[in-house]
Design a protein around this motif. Structure first.
Motif, PDB file in Angstrom:
ATOM      1  N   GLU A 214      -4.070   2.238   3.833  1.00 42.12           N
ATOM      2  CA  GLU A 214      -5.043   1.399   3.131  1.00 42.12           C
ATOM      3  C   GLU A 214      -6.456   1.740   3.583  1.00 42.12           C
ATOM      4  O   GLU A 214      -7.384   1.821   2.775  1.00 42.12           O
ATOM      5  CB  GLU A 214      -4.740  -0.077   3.379  1.00 42.12           C
ATOM      6  CG  GLU A 214      -5.668  -1.018   2.614  1.00 42.12           C
ATOM      7  CD  GLU A 214      -5.258  -2.468   2.759  1.00 42.12           C
ATOM      8  OE1 GLU A 214      -5.847  -3.313   2.069  1.00 42.12           O
ATOM      9  OE2 GLU A 214      -4.357  -2.761   3.579  1.00 42.12           O
TER      10      GLU A 214
ATOM     11  N   SER B  96       1.453   1.531   5.688  1.00 41.90           N
ATOM     12  CA  SER B  96       0.700   0.849   4.643  1.00 41.90           C
ATOM     13  C   SER B  96      -0.677   0.430   5.143  1.00 41.90           C
ATOM     14  O   SER B  96      -1.681   0.554   4.425  1.00 41.90           O
ATOM     15  CB  SER B  96       1.476  -0.358   4.122  1.00 41.90           C
ATOM     16  OG  SER B  96       1.675  -1.315   5.155  1.00 41.90           O
TER      17      SER B  96
ATOM     18  N   ASP C 105       1.139   7.219 -11.372  1.00 44.55           N
ATOM     19  CA  ASP C 105      -0.056   7.030 -10.570  1.00 44.55           C
ATOM     20  C   ASP C 105       0.007   5.641  -9.955  1.00 44.55           C
ATOM     21  O   ASP C 105       0.221   4.635 -10.629  1.00 44.55           O
ATOM     22  CB  ASP C 105      -1.321   7.168 -11.412  1.00 44.55           C
ATOM     23  CG  ASP C 105      -1.565   8.602 -11.825  1.00 44.55           C
ATOM     24  OD1 ASP C 105      -2.369   8.809 -12.744  1.00 44.55           O
ATOM     25  OD2 ASP C 105      -0.958   9.504 -11.219  1.00 44.55           O
TER      26      ASP C 105
ATOM     27  N   HIS D 197      -0.646   2.773  -0.456  1.00 40.55           N
ATOM     28  CA  HIS D 197      -0.490   1.751   0.575  1.00 40.55           C
ATOM     29  C   HIS D 197       0.096   0.462  -0.007  1.00 40.55           C
ATOM     30  O   HIS D 197       0.831  -0.264   0.666  1.00 40.55           O
ATOM     31  CB  HIS D 197      -1.817   1.478   1.307  1.00 40.55           C
ATOM     32  CG  HIS D 197      -2.904   0.905   0.448  1.00 40.55           C
ATOM     33  ND1 HIS D 197      -2.952  -0.413   0.078  1.00 40.55           N
ATOM     34  CD2 HIS D 197      -3.988   1.489  -0.115  1.00 40.55           C
ATOM     35  CE1 HIS D 197      -4.032  -0.631  -0.657  1.00 40.55           C
ATOM     36  NE2 HIS D 197      -4.670   0.503  -0.800  1.00 40.55           N
ATOM     37  N   SER D 198      -0.176   0.186  -1.291  1.00 42.98           N
ATOM     38  CA  SER D 198       0.382  -1.009  -1.915  1.00 42.98           C
ATOM     39  C   SER D 198       1.887  -0.888  -2.085  1.00 42.98           C
ATOM     40  O   SER D 198       2.638  -1.839  -1.841  1.00 42.98           O
ATOM     41  CB  SER D 198      -0.275  -1.250  -3.279  1.00 42.98           C
ATOM     42  OG  SER D 198      -1.650  -1.497  -3.132  1.00 42.98           O
ATOM     43  N   LYS D 199       2.339   0.311  -2.505  1.00 43.53           N
ATOM     44  CA  LYS D 199       3.773   0.520  -2.664  1.00 43.53           C
ATOM     45  C   LYS D 199       4.483   0.430  -1.316  1.00 43.53           C
ATOM     46  O   LYS D 199       5.552  -0.167  -1.211  1.00 43.53           O
ATOM     47  CB  LYS D 199       4.055   1.870  -3.317  1.00 43.53           C
ATOM     48  CG  LYS D 199       5.554   2.194  -3.363  1.00 43.53           C
ATOM     49  CD  LYS D 199       5.863   3.445  -4.145  1.00 43.53           C
ATOM     50  CE  LYS D 199       7.329   3.828  -3.988  1.00 43.53           C
ATOM     51  NZ  LYS D 199       8.274   2.722  -4.252  1.00 43.53           N
TER      52      LYS D 199
ATOM     53  N   HIS E 149      -7.291   5.139   2.179  1.00 38.49           N
ATOM     54  CA  HIS E 149      -7.565   5.035   0.738  1.00 38.49           C
ATOM     55  C   HIS E 149      -8.993   4.556   0.488  1.00 38.49           C
ATOM     56  O   HIS E 149      -9.707   5.082  -0.367  1.00 38.49           O
ATOM     57  CB  HIS E 149      -6.563   4.080   0.090  1.00 38.49           C
ATOM     58  CG  HIS E 149      -6.826   3.817  -1.359  1.00 38.49           C
ATOM     59  ND1 HIS E 149      -6.539   4.737  -2.345  1.00 38.49           N
ATOM     60  CD2 HIS E 149      -7.370   2.751  -2.000  1.00 38.49           C
ATOM     61  CE1 HIS E 149      -6.881   4.251  -3.525  1.00 38.49           C
ATOM     62  NE2 HIS E 149      -7.387   3.050  -3.338  1.00 38.49           N
ATOM     63  N   SER E 150      -9.414   3.574   1.259  1.00 43.38           N
ATOM     64  CA  SER E 150     -10.770   3.034   1.079  1.00 43.38           C
ATOM     65  C   SER E 150     -11.837   4.033   1.471  1.00 43.38           C
ATOM     66  O   SER E 150     -12.989   3.925   1.050  1.00 43.38           O
ATOM     67  CB  SER E 150     -10.927   1.744   1.897  1.00 43.38           C
ATOM     68  OG  SER E 150     -10.805   2.016   3.285  1.00 43.38           O
TER      69      SER E 150
ATOM     70  N   VAL F  30      -1.254   3.206  -6.133  1.00 40.34           N
ATOM     71  CA  VAL F  30      -1.920   3.157  -4.838  1.00 40.34           C
ATOM     72  C   VAL F  30      -0.831   3.177  -3.776  1.00 40.34           C
ATOM     73  O   VAL F  30       0.009   2.276  -3.723  1.00 40.34           O
ATOM     74  CB  VAL F  30      -2.796   1.901  -4.715  1.00 40.34           C
ATOM     75  CG1 VAL F  30      -3.434   1.848  -3.337  1.00 40.34           C
ATOM     76  CG2 VAL F  30      -3.866   1.910  -5.804  1.00 40.34           C
TER      77      VAL F  30
ATOM     78  N   CYS G 106      -2.173  12.850   3.230  1.00 41.33           N
ATOM     79  CA  CYS G 106      -3.359  12.875   2.368  1.00 41.33           C
ATOM     80  C   CYS G 106      -3.425  14.143   1.525  1.00 41.33           C
ATOM     81  O   CYS G 106      -4.078  14.163   0.480  1.00 41.33           O
ATOM     82  CB  CYS G 106      -4.625  12.738   3.213  1.00 41.33           C
ATOM     83  SG  CYS G 106      -4.850  11.093   3.923  1.00 41.33           S
TER      84      CYS G 106
ATOM     85  N   GLY H  52      -5.389   9.196  -2.754  1.00 36.00           N
ATOM     86  CA  GLY H  52      -5.535   8.568  -4.053  1.00 36.00           C
ATOM     87  C   GLY H  52      -4.205   8.449  -4.760  1.00 36.00           C
ATOM     88  O   GLY H  52      -3.247   7.912  -4.224  1.00 36.00           O
ATOM     89  N   ALA H  53      -4.167   8.983  -5.967  1.00 34.90           N
ATOM     90  CA  ALA H  53      -2.944   8.908  -6.761  1.00 34.90           C
ATOM     91  C   ALA H  53      -1.871   9.838  -6.200  1.00 34.90           C
ATOM     92  O   ALA H  53      -2.166  10.831  -5.549  1.00 34.90           O
ATOM     93  CB  ALA H  53      -3.252   9.277  -8.208  1.00 34.90           C
TER      94      ALA H  53
END
Length: 400
Positions: free
Chosen positions: A292, A288, A2, A6-8, A295-296, A4, A261, A301-302
């Motif tokens: 992001e 990314s 699991d 966009h961070s990866k 995601h917000s 995030v 998504c 999500g995961a």
């Protein structure tokens, strides 16, 4: 796993950008009805992950039905034969998952999207071969063509500009309402294929309308929003499949974002050449930032995996070998171990809208070339199958 997404992607993009910058400083200073071919005993044994002797003995003991025999009494299996044998062997097996490895009651549907920023990276070729191989391995697979160019659809024997001129594609299942025409259940556009265990949701040029209509739909607040449209449509057939493969268009538009998504994992194709690596870095940077925002807003999500596949890999070019090793050092375990090798067998098969699994190899002068291509594709599918099984909390036993 699991994480995030966009961070990866941001981390991977930064690492690629830094490495590319270092590389620059170092190096730049100086309609035909489609039919599936039959399979040999050794191929079937490999697909079932049993020995040739086990397969022969099962026939001899009449545990499984006899199949057609050709010259030299060599058995010839259709894909339907293989599926029937799977079901029979699973009934009395200590581990039925060896023969029917798909989902169990608490396993979530695996949705993999193939993505890239540009065309020509073998994204569609990867999607169709992966779909077919997983179907032959016993999974219930749905292939979705989310690209307006509809190249994946043509591999299934259709002419999108003719066969779906008046509808019948993914667009109908995700379109916005216009007062006259409403979206339909995805089950209404689903097509059974000539390939057992593999179905298709076709693509077509009308999908481009989704890109142009989305801004207007967002302005009027139409629900569901674009990033939920593919995900919502797939809920209608969630119990019918083990794996969904979505072939995305070569751009980061609304269609790709909707597919991303909906996905549980992503597969990004990369050619180990510098221009393509630069494009991949740009894609990751753009993705990314966009993801992001999604995601917000609850769009994503995961996820289980974000993986990279080296494609059109020419083993005879030392520069590509060096770049492949370099990519693995940068992106680590995210890179699929087996590369998709560049092969004339894949190109030749594609000219006839076929995959290497569909070409009749009996008497072929290029048998070794096809065997190498098939070995590469099987390796890729096996690598991804391990990740799918891991997402279900299981391991794949590779021993026959």
């Amino acid at each position: 796993m699991d994480a995030v997404l966009h961070s990866k992607l941001r981390t991977d993009a930064d690492r690629l950008s830094e490495a590319l910058d270092a590389m620059s400083k170092l190096f730049l200073a100086p309609k035909e009805q489609k039919q599936l071919r039959t399979f040999t005993s050794s191929e079937v044994a490999q697909l079932l992950r049993v020995s040739d002797g086990y397969l022969r003995k099962s026939h001899f003991d009449r545990k499984i039905p006899e199949v057609e025999q050709g010259p030299g009494n060599k058995r010839s299996y259709t894909a339907e034969d293989i599926l029937e044998i799977r079901k029979i062997l699973a009934q009395n097996a200590k581990d039925p998952l060896q023969f029917l490895p798909g989902r169990r009651e608490d396993d979530k549907l695996q949705i993999w999207s193939t993505v890239n920023f540009k065309g020509g990276s073998s994204k569609t070729t990867t999607s169709v071969h992966l779909s077919q191989r997983l179907a032959l391995r016993g999974y219930r697979v749905l292939a979705i063509d989310a690209d307006p160019q509809a190249s994946l659809t043509t591999f299934f024997g259709y002419q999108p500009e003719i066969d779906f001129r008046h509808g019948g594609t993914l667009y109908d299942a995700i379109r916005y309402n216009d007062g006259e025409t409403n979206r339909v259940p995805i089950t209404e556009v689903l097509r059974k294929s000539y390939f057992p265990n593999l179905d298709l949701v076709p693509g077509g040029i009308m999908l481009s309308e989704f890109e142009t209509e989305t801004p207007t739909a967002l302005s009027r607040g139409e629900q569901p929003v674009f990033f939920n449209r593919i995900r919502d449509s797939l809920r209608q057939l969630e119990d019918d499949y083990d794996i969904v493969i979505i072939d995305c268009p070569p751009q980061l538009g609304y269609l790709t974002m909707s597919a991303v998504c909906a996905s549980t994992s992503l597969l990004m194709t990369i050619i180990p050449e510098r221009v393509d690596l630069a494009s991949a870095s740009q894609f990751l940077n753009m993705a990314s930032g966009v993801l992001e925002v999604l995601h917000s807003n609850g769009g994503i999500g995961a996820y289980d995996n974000f993986t990279y596949l080296l494609t059109r890999f020419d083993t005879s070019i030392s520069a590509q070998q060096d770049l492949a090793e370099w990519i693995r050092e940068i992106l680590g375990d995210s890179v699929i171990p087996t590369p998709f090798v560049k092969s004339s067998a894949v190109s030749d098969a594609g000219l006839g809208q076929k995959t290497v699994f569909e070409v009749d190899l009996s008497g072929s002068k290029n048998r070794k070339t096809y065997d190498r291509a098939i070995e590469s594709i099987n390796g890729i599918a096996d690598d991804i199958e391990r990740k799918i099984q891991a997402s279900w909390g299981r391991e794949v036993d590779d021993e026959a």
